[in-house]
Design a protein around this motif. Structure first.
Motif, PDB file in Angstrom:
ATOM      1  N   VAL A 224       0.853  -1.268  -0.026  1.00 25.28           N
ATOM      2  CA  VAL A 224       0.111   0.020   0.086  1.00 25.28           C
ATOM      3  C   VAL A 224       0.843   1.187   0.263  1.00 25.28           C
ATOM      4  O   VAL A 224       0.645   2.087  -0.875  1.00 25.28           O
ATOM      5  N   LYS A 225       2.017   1.065   0.973  1.00 20.63           N
ATOM      6  CA  LYS A 225       2.738   2.397   0.932  1.00 20.63           C
ATOM      7  C   LYS A 225       3.634   2.841  -0.214  1.00 20.63           C
ATOM      8  O   LYS A 225       3.893   3.670  -0.715  1.00 20.63           O
ATOM      9  N   VAL A 226       4.119   1.490  -0.902  1.00 21.04           N
ATOM     10  CA  VAL A 226       5.043   1.846  -1.866  1.00 21.04           C
ATOM     11  C   VAL A 226       4.061   2.177  -2.979  1.00 21.04           C
ATOM     12  O   VAL A 226       4.601   3.142  -3.758  1.00 21.04           O
ATOM     13  N   ILE A 227       2.983   1.310  -3.551  1.00 24.01           N
ATOM     14  CA  ILE A 227       2.290   1.883  -4.675  1.00 24.01           C
ATOM     15  C   ILE A 227       1.556   3.305  -4.393  1.00 24.01           C
ATOM     16  O   ILE A 227       1.683   4.348  -5.317  1.00 24.01           O
ATOM     17  N   GLY A 228       1.514   3.922  -3.078  1.00 25.60           N
ATOM     18  CA  GLY A 228       0.998   5.121  -2.935  1.00 25.60           C
ATOM     19  C   GLY A 228       2.311   6.124  -3.193  1.00 25.60           C
ATOM     20  O   GLY A 228       1.831   7.083  -3.989  1.00 25.60           O
ATOM     21  N   ALA A 229       3.554   5.787  -3.017  1.00 28.92           N
ATOM     22  CA  ALA A 229       4.621   6.814  -2.975  1.00 28.92           C
ATOM     23  C   ALA A 229       5.224   6.699  -4.131  1.00 28.92           C
ATOM     24  O   ALA A 229       5.506   7.682  -4.736  1.00 28.92           O
ATOM     25  N   ALA A 230       5.250   5.573  -4.846  1.00 30.66           N
ATOM     26  CA  ALA A 230       6.120   5.381  -6.318  1.00 30.66           C
ATOM     27  C   ALA A 230       5.094   4.339  -6.809  1.00 30.66           C
ATOM     28  O   ALA A 230       5.753   3.192  -6.781  1.00 30.66           O
ATOM     29  N   PRO A 231       4.257   4.693  -7.814  1.00 27.29           N
ATOM     30  CA  PRO A 231       3.428   3.707  -8.595  1.00 27.29           C
ATOM     31  C   PRO A 231       4.350   2.831  -9.265  1.00 27.29           C
ATOM     32  O   PRO A 231       4.136   1.628  -9.587  1.00 27.29           O
ATOM     33  N   LEU A 232       5.317   3.410 -10.065  1.00 28.56           N
ATOM     34  CA  LEU A 232       6.214   2.864 -11.005  1.00 28.56           C
ATOM     35  C   LEU A 232       6.987   1.712 -10.284  1.00 28.56           C
ATOM     36  O   LEU A 232       7.378   0.442 -10.612  1.00 28.56           O
ATOM     37  N   ALA A 233       7.608   2.195  -8.947  1.00 25.88           N
ATOM     38  CA  ALA A 233       8.451   1.338  -8.291  1.00 25.88           C
ATOM     39  C   ALA A 233       7.735   0.173  -7.809  1.00 25.88           C
ATOM     40  O   ALA A 233       8.191  -1.152  -7.918  1.00 25.88           O
ATOM     41  N   GLY A 234       6.553   0.458  -7.447  1.00 29.64           N
ATOM     42  CA  GLY A 234       5.530  -0.584  -6.922  1.00 29.64           C
ATOM     43  C   GLY A 234       5.274  -1.704  -8.240  1.00 29.64           C
ATOM     44  O   GLY A 234       5.354  -3.098  -7.830  1.00 29.64           O
ATOM     45  N   SER A 235       4.938  -1.437  -9.357  1.00 24.00           N
ATOM     46  CA  SER A 235       4.681  -2.308 -10.425  1.00 24.00           C
ATOM     47  C   SER A 235       6.101  -3.053 -10.940  1.00 24.00           C
ATOM     48  O   SER A 235       6.290  -4.018 -11.395  1.00 24.00           O
ATOM     49  N   TYR A 236       7.430  -2.223 -10.643  1.00 23.63           N
ATOM     50  CA  TYR A 236       8.564  -2.906 -11.085  1.00 23.63           C
ATOM     51  C   TYR A 236       8.683  -4.019  -9.812  1.00 23.63           C
ATOM     52  O   TYR A 236       9.263  -5.263 -10.186  1.00 23.63           O
ATOM     53  N   ALA A 237       8.382  -3.793  -8.763  1.00 24.48           N
ATOM     54  CA  ALA A 237       8.221  -4.909  -7.808  1.00 24.48           C
ATOM     55  C   ALA A 237       7.528  -5.918  -7.622  1.00 24.48           C
ATOM     56  O   ALA A 237       7.449  -6.852  -7.103  1.00 24.48           O
ATOM     57  N   GLY A 238       6.374  -5.709  -8.967  1.00 27.29           N
ATOM     58  CA  GLY A 238       5.593  -6.844  -9.164  1.00 27.29           C
ATOM     59  C   GLY A 238       4.227  -6.817  -8.219  1.00 27.29           C
ATOM     60  O   GLY A 238       3.609  -7.629  -8.119  1.00 27.29           O
ATOM     61  N   PHE A 239       4.026  -5.677  -7.540  1.00 29.16           N
ATOM     62  CA  PHE A 239       2.998  -5.308  -6.790  1.00 29.16           C
ATOM     63  C   PHE A 239       1.704  -4.983  -7.775  1.00 29.16           C
ATOM     64  O   PHE A 239       1.836  -4.549  -8.423  1.00 29.16           O
TER      65      PHE A 239
END
Lengths: 357, 309
Positions: A224-239
């Motif tokens: 939740v926190k990663v996707i909110g703060a950095a959506p791109l990073a979240g999607s790279y991480a596979g979230f």
């Protein structure tokens, strides 16, 4: 010349300072409002913030009003962190009251310790179902959740009106649009003898604790926190963004649903055509004022509850219109958003005259 | 004489139901085209409605009332602008704040006017023309704001697509960094677009309290501000389609009112749900085609602009 400059790092101290600053500015501006309305500002502020909590009963009422605000705001805050803009908590709360209260309507003659737990669970289910609709439309059809969740508020309120004016009307109630009054088994246990403080307050605290544990200790909280703060990073991480949309809308819906059922089986004690003075909308302010943090939300919930109580007290004692509460709540959020510029930016005086060529 | 006598009053009420949506949506469309998403339409419509009603009651002048509504909407929009454009606050949160604040402020300002009557906005009456059966009252029997709403849509369409200023506004909405580097004042242009949106929302609200139902009631917009926002998505940000969408929604609103009046066996609450359900369904159908939305939506919508100094 005054310039706004981006800070290299968001200022941590400002995150906690700006709510205090916003409250100060709200109180300062409200003195102008009170003067315009022809009331002594000191007397008005006394009636708003001191008078309602002068005795123990007042304090208990404060917690009664804070209960639905905290329950709704905890759920909303998780979504807001992940950029999921559910603004339909009022509708989800209403559906919780319908589903949870509906259990009593159909089992009104059942006297069992399991009745209330079943109502609470069904309240959560009702709210979550109402949250699931915007989640489904968002993830499947890319439909904006702000607009769909808000439209569903009106649908839920009309559904409540339909039920109370029709099939759920008390058969012995002289045709008033009210349901049967809830039986002992369907009523939230009172926590504090002689007051209206009920078990819902415990549920609100548990929700805050649960949200804190979830955000601090679990993978989904981290996502939740990663996707909110950095959506791109979240999607790279596979979230999965979709998973988080579902999660936050179901959670917010469920908690708002519990708020709804705890209102009808708590302080209200029956189902009425109107069961909330806009708790679901005020919860948006509570979530932001509480910095989207569970502990902050408890404090902000209590504070916003005070504006409801204060509005009532000021209406009785000073004849101030009840709408002042809404203006007050709106101002808090305005000033908070304005002050938040200090978190990410700083003001600098820059002189262009001295620049070297 | 004709079997269409019932049709004329229906069309006339559809027009009054659609007009506030046209004003609010076309104003917000210009705001959004500049790259700013103002979710405070509902709040701006409400202060517009109460400002117009109060001015009409106190002064008796409807022209002043409409100007007051535009000014009230613009003042709220200015607040939004200061927060989001100068102080770089989140546009979604600020828009919500604007609506919450507008609901409270209008309720406070309007408390003395609840239940007061006001004469409805006068309608055009041209001898010889307005009397023509069927088309007479529809074409020549409206109030001035209805005609203005059509002129407005045409003007906005012309401005956005046929003038240089419109091109600049769209450029600011599609790529604020590029527009800034060419030397356009991104913030200044956005302020103007936001103020225009606020003024038009205010007039939309005025139409509700002066013409649609000539009275003031708390929260009388009943979600129309949000429906206007949905209309823009429906119209894929095209002024002409906004007009069509507004009339479609006006039609649904009036249809359900007529169905209620006809005493259908359907409960009135279910019929009242229709405009809201229709909004959700339309949004879902339009948004399904993600690439189409992306192609037409202003690329910078909702994004904060802070020039790297």
């Amino acid at each position: 010349m005054l310039r706004i400059e981006k800070r290299p790092e968001p200022a941590k101290s400002m995150v906690y300072l700006t709510p205090v600053l916003a409250l100060f500015l709200t109180v300062a501006s409200s003195t102008i409002l009170f003067s315009v309305l022809g009331v002594s500002p000191i007397e008005a502020l006394d009636n708003f913030f001191v008078e309602p909590v002068k005795d123990a009963y007042g304090v208990s009422e404060l917690l009664v009003k804070a209960t639905p605000l905290i329950l709704c705001a905890i759920g909303l805050s998780v979504g807001f962190r992940a950029n999921v803009w559910n603004i339909g908590a009022e509708g989800q709360l209403t559906m919780g009251a319908i589903f949870g209260g509906g259990v009593f309507i159909y089992l009104y003659d059942v006297d069992s310790v399991f009745l209330l737990p079943l109502m609470i669970v069904m309240g959560a289910v009702g709210g979550a179902l109402w949250g699931a609709i915007p989640a489904f439309f968002k993830t499947k059809f890319n439909a904006n959740e702000i607009l769909t969740s808000l439209m569903l508020v009106y649908v839920a309120l009309l559904l409540l009106s339909l039920l109370v004016h029709g099939p759920w009307r008390d058969p012995d109630g002289f045709n008033f649009p009210e349901s049967r009054t809830f039986s002992q088994s369907a009523t939230m246990p009172i926590l504090w003898e002689g007051t209206r403080l009920h078990f819902g307050w415990i549920l609100a605290l548990l929700a805050a604790l649960g949200a804190w544990l979830m955000l601090a200790k679990t993978l989904v909280g981290f996502q939740v926190k990663v996707i909110g703060a950095a959506p791109l990073a979240g999607s790279y991480a596979g979230f999965s963004q979709k998973k988080i949309i579902w999660f936050s809308l179901l959670l917010a819906g469920g908690l708002a649903g519990i708020a709804g059922v705890s209102e009808v089986s708590g302080p209200i004690g029956q189902i009425l055509p109107s069961i909330s003075p806009g708790y679901g909308f005020t919860a948006i302010i509570v979530a932001f004022l509480g910095r989207l943090h569970p502990v902050g939300i408890i404090l902000a919930g209590i504070l916003m509850a005070l504006t409801y109580l204060g509005g009532e007290t000021a209406q009785i004692n000073l004849g101030l219109p009840i709408a002042v509460t809404g203006v007050f709540q709106g101002m808090v959020l305005f000033f908070l958003l304005a002050c938040d510029v200090l978190v990410n930016y700083r003001f600098r005086f820059k002189s262009y005259g001295k620049a070297v060529s | 004489m004709s079997g269409f006598d019932w049709l004329v009053p229906v069309i006339l009420t559809v027009i009054t139901a659609a007009t506030p949506l046209v004003f609010a949506a076309i104003g917000e469309l210009v705001t959004e085209k500049s790259g700013v998403l103002n979710l405070g339409v509902e709040g701006m419509m409400l202060v517009g409605a109460v400002a117009a009603f109060a001015t009409a009651t106190v002064t008796g002048s409807y022209i002043l009332a409409i100007f007051a509504a535009a000014a009230a909407g613009a003042v709220l929009a200015l607040l939004f602008g200061i927060l989001t454009l100068s102080l770089m606050a989140n546009q979604v949160a600020t828009g919500l704040a604007l609506t919450l604040f507008g609901v409270g402020l209008s309720a406070l300002a309007g408390q003395d006017f609840v239940g007061e009557p006001v004469k409805a906005l006068a309608k055009l009456n041209i001898e010889g023309l307005t009397d023509i059966p069927v088309i007479g009252p529809i074409l020549f029997g409206q109030d001035p704001l209805v005609y203005l709403s059509f002129v407005l849509v045409a003007l906005v369409s012309w401005f956005l697509y046929k003038t240089k200023a419109g091109l600049v506004l769209r450029a600011v909405g599609d790529s604020h960094d590029a527009a800034h580097s060419i030397g356009y004042s991104v913030i200044g242009i956005r302020y103007l677009a936001v103020l225009f949106g606020g003024a038009m929302s205010g007039i939309g609200g005025a139409y509700l309290s002066l013409a649609y139902t000539p009275m003031w009631a708390e929260n009388m917009t009943a979600g129309r501000g949000w429906i206007a926002l949905a209309l823009i998505v429906f119209a894929t940000w095209k002024p002409g389609l906004v007009l069509i969408g507004a009339y479609m929604f006006g039609g649904i609103t009036i249809l359900q009112l007529h169905a209620q009046a006809a005493g259908l066996a359907i409960p009135s609450q279910v019929l009242s749900m229709l405009p809201y359900l229709a909004t959700v369904i339309v949004l879902v159908l339009i948004s399904k085609d993600e690439s189409r939305i992306r192609k037409h939506a202003p690329a910078c919508i909702g994004k904060i602009f802070h020039p790297a100094a």
